[in-house]
Enzyme design. Sequence first.
Site, PDB file in Angstrom:
ATOM      1  N   HIS A 227       3.840  18.065  -2.714  1.00  0.00           N
ATOM      2  CA  HIS A 227       2.819  17.929  -1.671  1.00  0.00           C
ATOM      3  C   HIS A 227       2.718  16.488  -1.189  1.00  0.00           C
ATOM      4  CE1 HIS A 227       0.418  16.899  -5.329  1.00  0.00           C
ATOM      5  NE2 HIS A 227      -0.122  16.006  -4.515  1.00  0.00           N
TER       6      HIS A 227
ATOM      7  N   HIS B 200      -0.042   9.180  -0.944  1.00  0.00           N
ATOM      8  CA  HIS B 200       1.057   9.395  -1.888  1.00  0.00           C
ATOM      9  C   HIS B 200       1.793  10.670  -1.522  1.00  0.00           C
ATOM     10  CE1 HIS B 200      -2.040  12.028  -3.846  1.00  0.00           C
ATOM     11  NE2 HIS B 200      -0.991  12.776  -4.111  1.00  0.00           N
TER      12      HIS B 200
ATOM     13  N   HIS C 155      -6.805  16.391 -12.670  1.00  0.00           N
ATOM     14  CA  HIS C 155      -7.701  16.471 -11.526  1.00  0.00           C
ATOM     15  C   HIS C 155      -8.724  17.577 -11.735  1.00  0.00           C
ATOM     16  CE1 HIS C 155      -5.217  13.893  -9.070  1.00  0.00           C
ATOM     17  NE2 HIS C 155      -4.187  14.703  -9.123  1.00  0.00           N
TER      18      HIS C 155
ATOM     19  N   TYR D 235      -0.130   8.914 -11.440  1.00  0.00           N
ATOM     20  CA  TYR D 235       0.140   8.162 -10.216  1.00  0.00           C
ATOM     21  C   TYR D 235       0.812   6.852 -10.567  1.00  0.00           C
ATOM     22  CZ  TYR D 235      -2.899  11.281  -7.613  1.00  0.00           C
ATOM     23  OH  TYR D 235      -3.449  12.381  -7.025  1.00  0.00           O
TER      24      TYR D 235
ATOM     25  N   GLU E 242       3.442  10.461  -7.117  1.00  0.00           N
ATOM     26  CA  GLU E 242       2.716  11.238  -8.121  1.00  0.00           C
ATOM     27  C   GLU E 242       3.656  12.261  -8.729  1.00  0.00           C
ATOM     28  OE1 GLU E 242      -0.260  13.968  -6.614  1.00  0.00           O
ATOM     29  OE2 GLU E 242      -1.202  14.244  -8.571  1.00  0.00           O
TER      30      GLU E 242
END
Lengths: 302, 303
Positions: free
Chosen positions: A149, A209, A241, A250, A260
């Site tokens: 992503h 990121h 998260h 990260y 990430e």
Amino acid sequence: MGILRLGHVDVTVTDLDLATAYYTEVIGLQEVERDEDSVYLKCWDEPNHHSLRLLYGPRVGFDQMSFKVEHESDLDELENAVQRYGFPVTRISKGQAVGQGESIRFDTPSGQQMELVHDIEMVGRATAPINPAPFVEGLKGIAPPRLDHVLVTAEEVGDSAQFYTDVFGFRITEQLLDGAGHQSAVWLETSHRPHDLAIVTGKNGGLHHFAWWLDDWDHVRRSADILAYNGIQIDVGPTRHGITRGNTIYFFDPLGTRNEVFTGGYRPDPDFPTITWTEDNIGRAIFYYEGEVNQRFMTVHT
Amino acid sequence: MSILRLSHVEIRVPDLELATAYYTEVVGMYETAREPDRVFLKCWDEHQHHSLILTFAPTYGLNHMGWKVSEPDDLDHYASRLTEAGVDVVRFGAEEIGPGHGEAIRFTIPSGHVMELVHGMEQVGNLLPNTNPPPKPLGLVGFAPPRLDHIFLTCEDVAANTRFLIDVLDFHLTEQVMGEDGFQVATWLEHSHHSHDIAFVTGQDRGLHHFAWWVDDWNQIREVADVLAYHGVRIETNPTRHGATRGHCIYFFDPAGNRNEAFTGGYWVDPDEPAVTWTESEMGRAIFYYDGVVNQRFLTTHS
């Protein structure tokens, strides 16, 4: 129909050799092709031509994000939809871009360049097409199986999110609301995962990121070992998260672009009810174990 | 838009209380509704009313499998595609099939299995709040898989059945075992961009080989083994890995004799990617990569 997933991320780098060394040796991507100003890389388990383009430039930055659409005909439909929304679209014909056929490009309301493409050259996974072993021996570095992503910054997150939901049918899985009830960050998906794209408040045109998928938490641990061994600056993690539930680290590439590694999450159907995070829970929303977000994470992007 | 994923499985059990105890205490599913002859269950992270229906019957096996579609129009779309293909389609209104159930169509695929497409099943929510949720509830019972994953069926003519799913229902073939005679011995197909949502292996028509839940990772496969062994559940195949789909897995039986699996791993696949082929001589590694051989029970026992 429509957008399948994130296809590739194109970033500008000021030192092509240094960046290539990092992305091939530490991350463990495979160099697929190289021309005078660019290196094209892919993960071992990706069948398509590339998922990362390193483009030489005078400053570190974000060139574009490219999403793969399911059918060639989606390009015509989505070209019209973007134009109806009021944004000009450029057609890139076959032969103009390395490793892929026709595509459309346009700027998003928050100023990032976005590309849509269907016809991407199939170079094949690193596993064999006949009787494949379930893994590949001797991979270097972290060796993530695939790109996952991208997270971009925008001055007006709500307007920006509306562009993706109205034009492309992205669905908002999670949102972070500020004290006034406005969206300060949103997570969007088209691939039935917690997110393919996220938008956080920041300058227009920015890249916060991009992330690769990892197998599991154990792979996250091995990634931390490899990053530390290679002296890579870790920004946050390994941690988890609250938003997306993913496990994560990260870190920064040698030129300052944030990377990430990510795994976990859940499988949202299109009728998944959006999860809301309130401002007083922003710490746990972003970093569930720490319960707070460091200033660097909130302010540094490229 | 299309078929999204496997929605639910309805199986027959001769002892409803025993089966319910197993699926709630050992597997760790949640009972959402009950009738004299049926119990409806879901996993903790599923939003929909049920993903497993236990139906009292003097035997075991599969009554039907349900697939979730993304739009209500999909029911009309596939009803007409099926009718054109000469397949009888029966339509059901919301709740007609059972509590919380959506609108549905049912039909029989060439292998004799009853298949359902459903839209609008009641959303009862997962076990977490929609505001500031923790990533996981505490105190889950059993091995508590987050969701149903896939189904594996037996049929006499794998090739014909596979062709039907591709041509009429838009499934995408991801892997196949090719027999030395050039026919498909087993196939894996998907709609959800995962390595498989359904698979077929040569055997008797209408057979259920197993259905599987998704678990987080290999470490959770170990926890599944611990929970199963503790409760005295019969483990058929220890934690291992598939060559086909690359998934990690463990196989076991419910008290009625229906085979269950806990599964994780695999890969993302685009709809335009060609299928992986396994040759018959490598079928052992295709099914159980570590052992390299498939035991006779695995090939011959089904419900």
